[in-house]
Design a protein around this motif. Structure first.
Motif, PDB file in Angstrom:
ATOM      1  N   THR A  67       7.958   7.632  -3.586  1.00 24.71           N
ATOM      2  CA  THR A  67       6.712   6.953  -3.966  1.00 24.71           C
ATOM      3  C   THR A  67       6.759   6.536  -5.427  1.00 24.71           C
ATOM      4  OG1 THR A  67       5.476   8.141  -2.266  1.00 24.71           O
ATOM      5  CG2 THR A  67       4.200   7.214  -4.096  1.00 24.71           C
ATOM      6  N   LEU A  82      -0.390   3.187   3.406  1.00 23.08           N
ATOM      7  CA  LEU A  82       0.883   2.609   2.967  1.00 23.08           C
ATOM      8  C   LEU A  82       1.280   1.419   3.836  1.00 23.08           C
ATOM      9  CD1 LEU A  82       2.920   5.779   1.984  1.00 23.08           C
ATOM     10  CD2 LEU A  82       1.953   4.038   0.468  1.00 23.08           C
ATOM     11  N   ASP A 106       7.658   1.082   2.440  1.00 25.58           N
ATOM     12  CA  ASP A 106       7.971   1.466   3.816  1.00 25.58           C
ATOM     13  C   ASP A 106       8.825   2.731   3.837  1.00 25.58           C
ATOM     14  OD1 ASP A 106       8.087   1.186   6.656  1.00 25.58           O
ATOM     15  OD2 ASP A 106       9.996   0.113   6.490  1.00 25.58           O
ATOM     16  N   GLN A 126      -0.376   7.408   5.527  1.00 24.62           N
ATOM     17  CA  GLN A 126       0.583   6.524   6.195  1.00 24.62           C
ATOM     18  C   GLN A 126      -0.080   5.194   6.565  1.00 24.62           C
ATOM     19  OE1 GLN A 126       2.483   9.060   9.323  1.00 24.62           O
ATOM     20  NE2 GLN A 126       4.330   8.341   8.274  1.00 24.62           N
ATOM     21  N   ASN A 169       6.649   5.651   3.197  1.00 30.20           N
ATOM     22  CA  ASN A 169       5.904   5.958   4.417  1.00 30.20           C
ATOM     23  C   ASN A 169       6.774   6.751   5.392  1.00 30.20           C
ATOM     24  OD1 ASN A 169       3.942   5.939   6.444  1.00 30.20           O
ATOM     25  ND2 ASN A 169       3.543   3.758   6.255  1.00 30.20           N
TER      26      ASN A 169
END
Length: 185
Positions: A129, A70, A40, A67, A43
């Motif tokens: 990430t 994710l 999250d 997005q 994102n």
């Protein structure tokens, strides 16, 4: 459509637990919660890249699609035993990576994070990430996780690196290269 939240606070987490998508309650510091929480966060950092005015439309489309991925990936991690991310999506990510990377000059030096607001934000998204990927591997050591999840995150961090290069060139015309031979005082 799923549940609508009419009230944001529930007080159910005041004891240090949270509910997974399958209804079970786990500690908020569990590896599963850490993994989907870090996804999250990744994102959200991509949202910061998208908030920079003037990024190229093809980059914006790519990041917006990511997005959505994710969000799906976080849902997969939140509901044990669910698989949403498929090998085909990873292949599509690799194709995007190649499409953005092919026009770039080959790298001869390391790149420093920076190059303009969007490029710098993209480097932050890349590093978050990578952290999400490490969190997923920590989870996978103790609970079942689809191997498509860490593969997706690995390719995504590579794509974000390439997009940071694209954005640095778009914003400043070049990247910030690490000078390994600089003099030290």
């Amino acid at each position: 459509m799923g549940h609508r939240l009419s009230r944001i606070y529930t007080r159910t987490g005041d004891d240090g637990t949270t509910g997974l998508g399958d209804g079970q309650r786990v500690r908020k510091d569990s590896s599963r919660v850490e993994a989907y929480g870090t996804v999250d966060e990744a994102n959200s950092t991509i949202g910061l890249v998208l908030a920079v005015p003037g990024i190229p439309a093809d980059v914006a489309r790519c990041l917006t699609e990511i997005q959505h991925d994710l969000f799906d990936l976080g849902g997969e991690l939140c509901i044990p035993g669910t698989q949403v991310i498929k090998a085909e999506r990873i292949a599509e990510l690799e194709a995007m990576l190649d499409r953005f990377n092919d026009p770039l000059p080959p790298l001869k030096d390391f790149i420093l994070p920076g190059g303009g607001p969007a490029a710098a934000a993209c480097h932050v998204a890349r590093t978050v990430t990578r952290r999400a990927e490490r969190c997923v591997w920590t989870l996978a050591a103790i609970e079942p996780v689809s191997m498509e999840v860490p593969k997706y995150l690995n390719r995504l961090s590579d794509l974000l690196f390439v997009l940071a290069r694209v954005l640095a060139r778009h914003e400043n015309g070049s990247e910030v290269l690490w000078r390994h031979d600089r003099g030290r005082s």
